[in-house]
Design an enzyme around this catalytic site. Structure first.
Site, PDB file in Angstrom:
ATOM      1  N   ARG A 122      -5.422  -2.996 -20.849  1.00 49.23           N
ATOM      2  CA  ARG A 122      -6.029  -3.729 -19.746  1.00 49.23           C
ATOM      3  C   ARG A 122      -7.533  -3.495 -19.763  1.00 49.23           C
ATOM      4  NH1 ARG A 122      -2.095  -6.332 -19.732  1.00 49.23           N
ATOM      5  NH2 ARG A 122      -0.671  -6.790 -18.006  1.00 49.23           N
ATOM      6  N   GLU A 170     -11.529 -10.466 -16.941  1.00 43.01           N
ATOM      7  CA  GLU A 170     -10.871 -11.541 -17.680  1.00 43.01           C
ATOM      8  C   GLU A 170     -10.670 -12.787 -16.815  1.00 43.01           C
ATOM      9  OE1 GLU A 170      -8.018  -9.421 -20.173  1.00 43.01           O
ATOM     10  OE2 GLU A 170      -6.764 -11.181 -19.920  1.00 43.01           O
ATOM     11  N   HIS A 222      -6.608 -12.055 -25.329  1.00 38.77           N
ATOM     12  CA  HIS A 222      -5.400 -11.466 -24.730  1.00 38.77           C
ATOM     13  C   HIS A 222      -4.126 -12.059 -25.363  1.00 38.77           C
ATOM     14  CE1 HIS A 222      -3.788  -9.334 -20.878  1.00 38.77           C
ATOM     15  NE2 HIS A 222      -2.975  -9.187 -21.903  1.00 38.77           N
TER      16      HIS A 222
HETATM   17  C1  DGY Z   1       1.742  -7.641 -20.571  1.00 43.48           C
HETATM   18  O1  DGY Z   1       2.909  -8.030 -20.640  1.00 43.48           O
HETATM   19  O2  DGY Z   1       1.360  -6.905 -19.658  1.00 43.48           O
HETATM   20  C2  DGY Z   1       0.833  -8.047 -21.658  1.00 43.48           C
HETATM   21  O3  DGY Z   1      -0.516  -7.829 -21.357  1.00 43.48           O
HETATM   22  C3  DGY Z   1       1.050  -9.498 -22.041  1.00 43.48           C
HETATM   23  O4  DGY Z   1       0.626  -9.621 -23.350  1.00 43.48           O
END
Ligand code: DGY
Length: 318
Positions: free
Chosen positions: A238, A267, A285
């Site tokens: 993240r 983002e 992402h």
């Molecule tokens: C999630 O599932 O949290 C991922 O970031 C998606 O790719």
């Protein structure tokens, strides 16, 4: 009567077909992401919500729903949801763990290689017609085999990244508030280190932690000072775990060698100066973005939703 649900974004066809048989669904959008005001309007009166990680499911949304029973997030991360408030209101929250582990670990390695061996830069160079013949000092990257890999967050994805590192004869160190048991450490050939020790001694640092108040800006200006000048930093977890402005400064001043990012602090906005730098590889992402995995995620979220609406315990309760 089938329960009324909001699916914030169209899912892959197989998952839509599964849901069609079981619920009455309103689709938020089939565009990029559902606008806030549309989310607040469409959620009204719904019993179930199937959300994506781009939907901020906060108090206002939860209150606007009225009678919500379950929020099924189509992601393993749930930092887009006020889980505490949902719990207070007796609303179930589910996620999609496991199915995206290997895909995200693969992408992490793609980023490591892209940065270490300067793949995007070398591609741009070749396409620009700059390749005039082999040269001893052309696109000199960094070696991976035998180096020290520091993994921050040794959950499912961190462990899958570690398993792949063994093929490159790497020394694996990790930091996680929950230390693995000695058997798992032995199997993964991974040693626990305090965060600062990991940062100051690793050649490649890769982040696989969840976003929590404790991990926000875990990698700050001070932490960059600890890292090796030759270090590579990867984030496929993240964005807000790294202070993005501090990262820009570290890359500009060459405090570290390079970075590979799949996620960003604000983002989809990205620090403009990152675009100007050659020592960073930027992805949109796509950690879990294979057809197979995204389908598994969508079906898992759909199944969780239906289980919750039936009054059953969903498989992947957060
Ligand atoms: C999630 O599932 O949290 C991922 O970031 C998606 O790719």
């Amino acid at each position: 009567m089938k329960p009324e649900v909001l699916i914030t974004h169209t899912l892959l066809p197989e998952a839509m077909a599964y849901l069609k048989k079981r619920v009455n669904s309103e689709i938020g959008t089939s565009e990029r992401s559902l606008r806030r005001r549309d989310l607040l309007r469409k959620i009204r009166g719904k019993e179930g919500l199937l959300s994506l990680l781009t939907d901020a499911i906060d108090r206002e949304v939860i209150d606007a729903a009225g009678e919500l029973k379950i929020i099924a997030n189509c992601a393993v991360g749930t930092d887009n949801i006020d889980v505490g408030y949902a719990r207070e209101k007796g609303i179930l929250v589910t996620n999609t763990p496991g199915v995206l582990t290997e895909t995200t670990a693969d992408l992490t390695w793609a980023l490591i290689f892209a940065v270490a061996r300067m793949i995007p830069e070398a591609d741009r160079f070749t396409r620009a017609g700059e390749f005039k013949g082999w040269a001893l000092d052309l696109c000199l990257g960094r070696e991976i085999t035998g180096k020290r890999l520091g993994i921050i967050g040794m959950g499912r994805i961190g462990q899958a990244v570690a398993r792949r590192a063994r093929a490159f004869h790497m020394e694996i160190v990790y930091f996680d508030p929950l230390r693995l048991n000695p058997n798992d450490e032995k199997n993964l050939r991974a040693s626990f280190l305090a965060l600062d020790d990991l940062l100051s001694s690793s050649d490649i640092v890769t982040i696989h932690a969840s976003l929590t108040p404790q991990t926000r800006h875990l990698i700050s200006k001070e932490k960059f000072r600890l890292m090796k000048k030759e270090a590579i930093l990867i984030n496929a977890a993240r964005g807000p775990i790294i202070d993005e402005k501090a990262l820009v400064e570290a890359l500009q001043k060459k405090k570290i060698w390079g970075a590979g990012l799949d996620v960003y602090e604000r983002e989809p906005a990205i620090e403009k100066d990152l675009f100007k730098l050659n020592n960073v590889v930027l992805l949109p992402h796509i950690g879990s973005a294979s057809y197979e995995t995204r389908l598994k995620m969508a079906l898992m979220a759909a199944k969780n939703l239906v289980q919750g609406l039936k009054g059953e315990k969903p498989d992947n309760l957060v």
